[in-house]
Motif scaffolding. Structure first.
Motif, PDB file in Angstrom:
ATOM      1  N   TRP A 128       0.867 -13.175  -7.203  1.00 31.88           N
ATOM      2  CA  TRP A 128      -0.311 -12.910  -6.372  1.00 31.88           C
ATOM      3  C   TRP A 128      -0.885 -14.225  -5.874  1.00 31.88           C
ATOM      4  CZ3 TRP A 128      -4.035  -8.349  -7.147  1.00 31.88           C
ATOM      5  CH2 TRP A 128      -3.313  -7.167  -7.354  1.00 31.88           C
ATOM      6  N   ARG A 180      -6.156  -7.385  -3.266  1.00 27.27           N
ATOM      7  CA  ARG A 180      -4.866  -6.723  -3.021  1.00 27.27           C
ATOM      8  C   ARG A 180      -4.525  -6.736  -1.528  1.00 27.27           C
ATOM      9  NH1 ARG A 180      -2.594  -3.628  -7.151  1.00 27.27           N
ATOM     10  NH2 ARG A 180      -3.966  -3.263  -8.910  1.00 27.27           N
ATOM     11  N   THR A 181      -5.537  -6.567  -0.694  1.00 26.82           N
ATOM     12  CA  THR A 181      -5.324  -6.598   0.751  1.00 26.82           C
ATOM     13  C   THR A 181      -4.936  -8.001   1.202  1.00 26.82           C
ATOM     14  OG1 THR A 181      -6.893  -4.790   1.060  1.00 26.82           O
ATOM     15  CG2 THR A 181      -6.402  -6.146   2.991  1.00 26.82           C
TER      16      THR A 181
END
Length: 127
Positions: A91, A7-8
């Motif tokens: 993503w 996610r980072t």
């Protein structure tokens, strides 16, 4: 040793790349100034459908297919159009767009919401 959460990494990539809404992508494709590049796995395409006219470049081959020096180069990815990458949920496409930028590709962006966002926006999908 702790790893950096994905996610980072995605958030960092998104802060450094261009993200376009599906409607803007559709307009750019219609104008001939952009090429949609579907980086999803072939099984995802078979299961969920495809965007008509999108170029399929599996994530694992993308860098090789974009590099004109590579034996795997695909000329469609080097025609000068804006390459708009998308995956299922934006993503993988964020990470891929950042990687292509790092390679020196200037005409690259990702599509907001990925394939799911495209479909939810009422854009065409081939089953």
């Amino acid at each position: 040793m702790a790893i950096t959460p994905v996610r980072t990494l995605v958030a960092q990539a998104k802060s450094e790349i261009t993200t376009l809404p599906a409607d803007a992508v559709a307009q750019a494709v219609a104008a001939g100034t952009a090429l949609m590049v579907d980086i999803r796995d072939i099984r995802e395409l078979e299961r969920d459908g495809r965007v008509p006219g999108a170029f399929h470049a599996p994530r694992g081959m993308l860098e090789f297919w974009v590099d004109p020096e590579s034996p795997y180069y695909k000329p469609a990815l080097g025609e000068g159009r804006l390459l708009v990458l998308f995956c299922a949920s934006a993503w993988r496409s964020a990470l891929a767009a950042k990687t292509l930028q790092d390679m020196g590709v200037e005409n690259v962006a990702e599509m907001e919401g990925g394939f799911k966002g495209w479909e939810a926006g009422g854009h065409p999908v081939e089953r």
